[in-house]
Design an enzyme around this catalytic site. Structure first.
Site, short mmCIF file in Angstrom:
data_model
loop_
_atom_site.label_atom_id
_atom_site.label_comp_id
_atom_site.label_asym_id
_atom_site.label_seq_id
_atom_site.Cartn_x
_atom_site.Cartn_y
_atom_site.Cartn_z
N SER A 10 3.83 2.54 6.39
CA SER A 10 4.74 2.14 7.46
C SER A 10 6.18 2.50 7.14
CB SER A 10 4.66 0.63 7.69
OG SER A 10 3.33 0.22 7.78
N TYR A 93 -11.47 4.86 -11.09
CA TYR A 93 -12.25 5.24 -9.92
C TYR A 93 -13.33 6.25 -10.30
CZ TYR A 93 -10.40 3.25 -5.55
OH TYR A 93 -10.09 2.43 -4.49
N ASP A 102 0.07 5.20 -4.86
CA ASP A 102 0.96 4.05 -5.03
C ASP A 102 0.32 3.04 -6.00
OD1 ASP A 102 -1.02 3.50 -3.12
OD2 ASP A 102 0.33 2.40 -1.77
N1 LIG Z 1 13.83 -4.52 4.35
C1 LIG Z 1 12.57 -4.40 4.76
N2 LIG Z 1 12.24 -3.33 5.53
C2 LIG Z 1 10.97 -3.17 5.95
N3 LIG Z 1 9.98 -4.04 5.66
C3 LIG Z 1 10.25 -5.10 4.91
C4 LIG Z 1 11.55 -5.32 4.41
N4 LIG Z 1 11.52 -6.45 3.67
C5 LIG Z 1 10.26 -6.91 3.73
N5 LIG Z 1 9.49 -6.13 4.48
C6 LIG Z 1 8.07 -6.35 4.77
O1 LIG Z 1 7.32 -5.52 3.91
C7 LIG Z 1 6.10 -5.12 4.51
C8 LIG Z 1 5.88 -3.65 4.23
O2 LIG Z 1 5.80 -3.50 2.83
P1 LIG Z 1 5.88 -2.10 2.09
O3 LIG Z 1 7.15 -1.43 2.46
O4 LIG Z 1 5.60 -2.38 0.67
O5 LIG Z 1 4.68 -1.36 2.82
P2 LIG Z 1 4.24 0.14 2.80
O6 LIG Z 1 4.64 0.77 1.50
O7 LIG Z 1 4.67 0.82 4.04
O8 LIG Z 1 2.70 -0.08 2.88
P3 LIG Z 1 1.55 0.38 1.86
O9 LIG Z 1 2.14 0.31 0.47
O10 LIG Z 1 0.47 -0.64 2.05
O11 LIG Z 1 1.22 1.74 2.31
C9 LIG Z 1 6.21 -5.46 5.99
O12 LIG Z 1 5.34 -6.53 6.29
C10 LIG Z 1 7.64 -5.91 6.17
O13 LIG Z 1 7.73 -7.00 7.04
C1 LIG Z 2 -4.58 1.48 0.14
C2 LIG Z 2 -3.35 2.25 0.49
C3 LIG Z 2 -3.36 2.58 1.97
C4 LIG Z 2 -2.16 1.34 0.22
O1 LIG Z 2 -0.96 1.98 0.41
C5 LIG Z 2 -3.19 3.52 -0.40
O2 LIG Z 2 -3.21 3.17 -1.74
C6 LIG Z 2 -4.28 4.52 -0.11
O3 LIG Z 2 -4.24 5.22 0.86
N1 LIG Z 2 -5.30 4.58 -1.01
C7 LIG Z 2 -6.44 5.47 -0.90
C8 LIG Z 2 -7.69 4.68 -0.91
C9 LIG Z 2 -7.95 3.98 -2.24
O4 LIG Z 2 -7.01 3.67 -2.99
O5 LIG Z 2 -9.13 3.75 -2.54
K LIG Z 3 3.69 1.31 -0.87
#
Ligand SMILES: Nc1ncnc2c1ncn2[C@@H]1O[C@H](COP(=O)(O)OP(=O)(O)OP(=O)(O)O)[C@@H](O)[C@H]1O
Ligand SMILES: CC(C)(CO)[C@@H](O)C(=O)NCCC(=O)O
Ligand SMILES: [K+]
Length: 249
Positions: A10, A93, A102
């Protein structure tokens, strides 16, 4: 200066650090490539000498962003790649290339900081947990919907759950049983996340007794922080691993 990027599902987290001492010059969280390029362009002064990136986006999306960064800032982008083994950690894995980058980088960062058995809980769009044993063996992990996905599933698949972001934020002033839809949903989802985090810690205890470290990261880490007091909250954990996987000089 070095540009570091963590491209989640996101959001894109970015920061610029000094090449010499890794002090942080600037950073932010954006929801589009365009916003990212604009924020970096607005940084005052110096040129970027390098760039490293972790992405869980599609290869196409990642390539497009790299091309834009190279065009706009004249910098080569080093994208972290899967590995069977790195910095003393062995990928657990069956197919090491399938483990989210990540998760892999957060595990590398955590093992480096813990110097022993560790559990990583990363709460973003998805909620993730990963286990690394004291000898560096990654034992695998778990993936669940995170706060944004739990929320949007309820909103999408029910007809009477509707509320705005401002009331969602207000609803989290307490976790007592909700007296309105927004309180019931927001607090319920936070309790799910807290339950996820506590269950992972129980798993770690079953494996290692009390001899392990817990790391909490991701945008929603603050929502569970109080319920897992033993966890070290490290918002930049993925960047710690990224610097290990993509050394630049
Ligand atoms: N400053 C910010 N900007 C955006 N999201 C934030 C912020 N602070 C907290 N959040 C929260 O963090 C969450 C998103 O977290 P993060 O950015 O770690 O996700 P991501 O890296 O996009 O997702 P993933 O790692 O699962 O792919 C959302 O639920 C959001 O509400
Ligand atoms: C699980 C997410 C979506 C979290 O960002 C990412 O780590 C991902 O796309 N992983 C690939 C699937 C896995 O880790 O098994
Ligand atoms: K992430």
């Amino acid at each position: 200066m070095i540009l570091e990027l963590d491209c989640g599902n996101s959001f894109i987290k970015w920061r610029v650090i000094h090449a010499g001492d890794a002090t942080i010059v600037g950073g932010g969280i954006v929801d589009s490539d365009q916003a990212l390029l604009a924020q970096i362009a607005a940084l005052p002064g110096q040129r970027l000498s390098g760039c490293r990136m972790v992405s869980v986006r599609s290869e196409d999306e990642t390539d497009v962003l790299c091309a834009h960064l190279e065009q706009s800032f004249g910098v080569r982008v080093q994208v972290a790649q899967p590995a069977q083994e790195m910095a003393g950690v062995r990928n657990g894995y069956d197919d090491y290339q399938r483990l989210g980058m990540d998760r892999w980088l957060a595990a590398l960062g955590a093992y480096h900081l813990a110097k022993g058995a560790c559990l990583v809980i990363d709460l973003g769009t998805a909620a993730k947990a990963d286990f690394v044993a004291g000898d560096g063996q990654h034992l695998g992990g778990y993936i669940c919907p995170g706060m944004p996905l739990m929320r949007s599933q309820l909103r999408t698949h029910t007809r009477r759950i509707r509320y705005d972001d401002a009331s969602a934020e207000r609803a989290l002033s307490s976790l007592a049983p909700g007296h309105s839809t927004v309180e019931a949903v927001e607090r319920g989802c936070v309790l799910m996340l807290q339950g996820f985090a506590r269950t992972q810690i129980e798993q770690a205890r079953a494996l290692w007794g009390e001899a392990f470290s817990v790391f909490l990261t991701g945008g929603d880490a603050p929502l569970v922080q109080d319920s897992v007091p033993q966890a070290r909250v490290i918002p930049d954990l993925v960047f710690v691993g990224l610097a290990m996987a993509c050394p630049l000089d």
